[in-house]
Enzyme design. Sequence first.
Site, mmCIF file in Angstrom:
data_model
loop_
_atom_site.group_PDB
_atom_site.id
_atom_site.type_symbol
_atom_site.label_atom_id
_atom_site.label_comp_id
_atom_site.label_asym_id
_atom_site.label_seq_id
_atom_site.Cartn_x
_atom_site.Cartn_y
_atom_site.Cartn_z
ATOM 1 C CG LEU A 90 -9.619 6.500 -3.932
ATOM 2 C CD1 LEU A 90 -9.645 5.345 -2.924
ATOM 3 C CD2 LEU A 90 -10.283 6.083 -5.238
ATOM 4 C CG ASP A 91 -13.863 14.090 -4.398
ATOM 5 O OD1 ASP A 91 -13.154 15.028 -4.008
ATOM 6 O OD2 ASP A 91 -15.112 14.118 -4.414
ATOM 7 C CB ALA A 92 -15.463 13.345 -0.723
#
Length: 586
Positions: free
Chosen positions: A249-251
Amino acid sequence: MTSATDETTDFQETHDRIREVYGEVPDVLAEGLKSLINTCRTASVETSGASSEANSGASSGNPLWDHRDVVLITYADQVRALGLSPLQTQHRFLTDNGLEQLIRCVHLLPFCPSTSDDGFSVADYLAVDPEFGTWDDIHALGRDFDLMYDLVLNHSSQAHEWFQGFIADNPQYAEFYATADPSEDLSSVVRPRSLPLLTPFETPSGTRYVWTTFSADQVDLNYANPQVMLRMITTLVEYALRGARIIRLDAIAFLWKQIGTSCLHLPQTHAAVKLMRHVLDRTVPGTIVLTETNVPHQENISYFGDGNDEAHMVYQFSLPPLMLDAIHSGDTGVLADWMRSLSLPSDQTTYFNFTASHDGIGVRPAEGLVPPERIDRLVQIVRDHGSRIGMRANSDGTESPYELNITYLDAVADRRTVSAAEHSRRFLATQAIMLSMRGVPAVYFHSLVGSPSDIDAVKTSGIPRRINRHKYDAEELNAALSNPDSLQRRVFEGYRRLLEVRRRHVAFDPKADQEVLDLPTDGLIGFVRTAADGQRVGVIANLTDQPRTIRIDPVKVSYQCDVLAQEDLSNAMPLSLRPFQVRWLK
């Protein structure tokens, strides 16, 4: 088969998770998730006993992870050759070098069509960029390796059809993106980069100021709109169905916007991760959720939740700067104390250990652990090595270092002043420690093949992060690795050796205990890994340029050999270590 009573209870839990995010249960989200879960359950029953692209670890009773788990972080177009797609070319490189025997999982950095930030500005979440290959290429790679995908969920590209509909005042997308009035006080918002927080866009109804946390091309999605949450959770599940064992789960920390707050780690963000985990557990059980939060350690590990309801894994963001500080300062006390503080809330959680990735070496995760003057020294060392420093904007208008833009190989030593043999020893010492620590280790492609910092790419693009994102032509890569005396060949062969030995020892299972030893902190560090069956490996490292001799408590580490050096040893004799040597004692 799920009974009607179980199903009712399950959907009540889904409603509870939704309520944690929104304070209510929006019908569109509740009904959409119910349909998604039921569809996946029906498909699972119909394909029971048949092969499937989807991960089935937990559902088949397999553990989430074991000692064989090593992740390779790489771009989909990392290696190119005529006549093959980049995905096919990289697949061939990995198998030609026998890496399917040493690496279990390949993390493909964003492979969707994108308009900027090397893939992290996604224009279509369910397509593979035709410049890289096809879904068939990814599925072929998945037959030799487990797979990990990125869900770039804080923002999309301006080119995404949702945003195009938004700026065209299409009512279907009217509230798909986060907006704010530029006259409002946004000074509390934490910024990862020194760029404008809001970007104006002209629409038929007037100017809209859209939240752009990372760049003007990366427009932030509005998760206060349950339609957006439904679309992105549907994408998350689709990634798992298309073969992702791990989803990053990016950023994620920036997900929820609330003016008057930092907009970082808000309760709604944690609740959103819990909702995503809940849905995955019911649609594609066994899929591992990994959160990416490049922040100080205590903030980072908050994404474990209670150990059973949020992330399975978190990045060990403090490790890269602490290891770098230890090797340059000669003081291993900070690293050792931090390692002693590590604990896990359950056996359903572990750390994602790494020293390098597609981004720079984060500085914020060292805050509160390393004295400020030593962080300043690391910044100066990186500059002295000819590399760059990424800066972030502070609320008072000043700037602070955010990341060190340099390959980890060039961060540990200056190739202009040390021999290739010594440089590789220093670097591989840091990697041997990382590979030994409790958790799942992740190896960046450029660490594996010993890439130098790509200064020309920075100068050409004006993008500091391009320094460790060099893309290889297959002939160029093979030539770089063919010279037995070159630094790249030394690193590649040394790394392969570490991975080969590690794979044979169950004491490196993520579930195995870890106890840090009391050793002199003037460059020495040691710890013991103990598997459930009692098997032990003692890890002793000398991170100095001087030979050392020490005695190890035989109660803590009883050993007869060093499995790395293939050397017979005796507990009765002092243990000698060459400069930058790491021993794995058994």
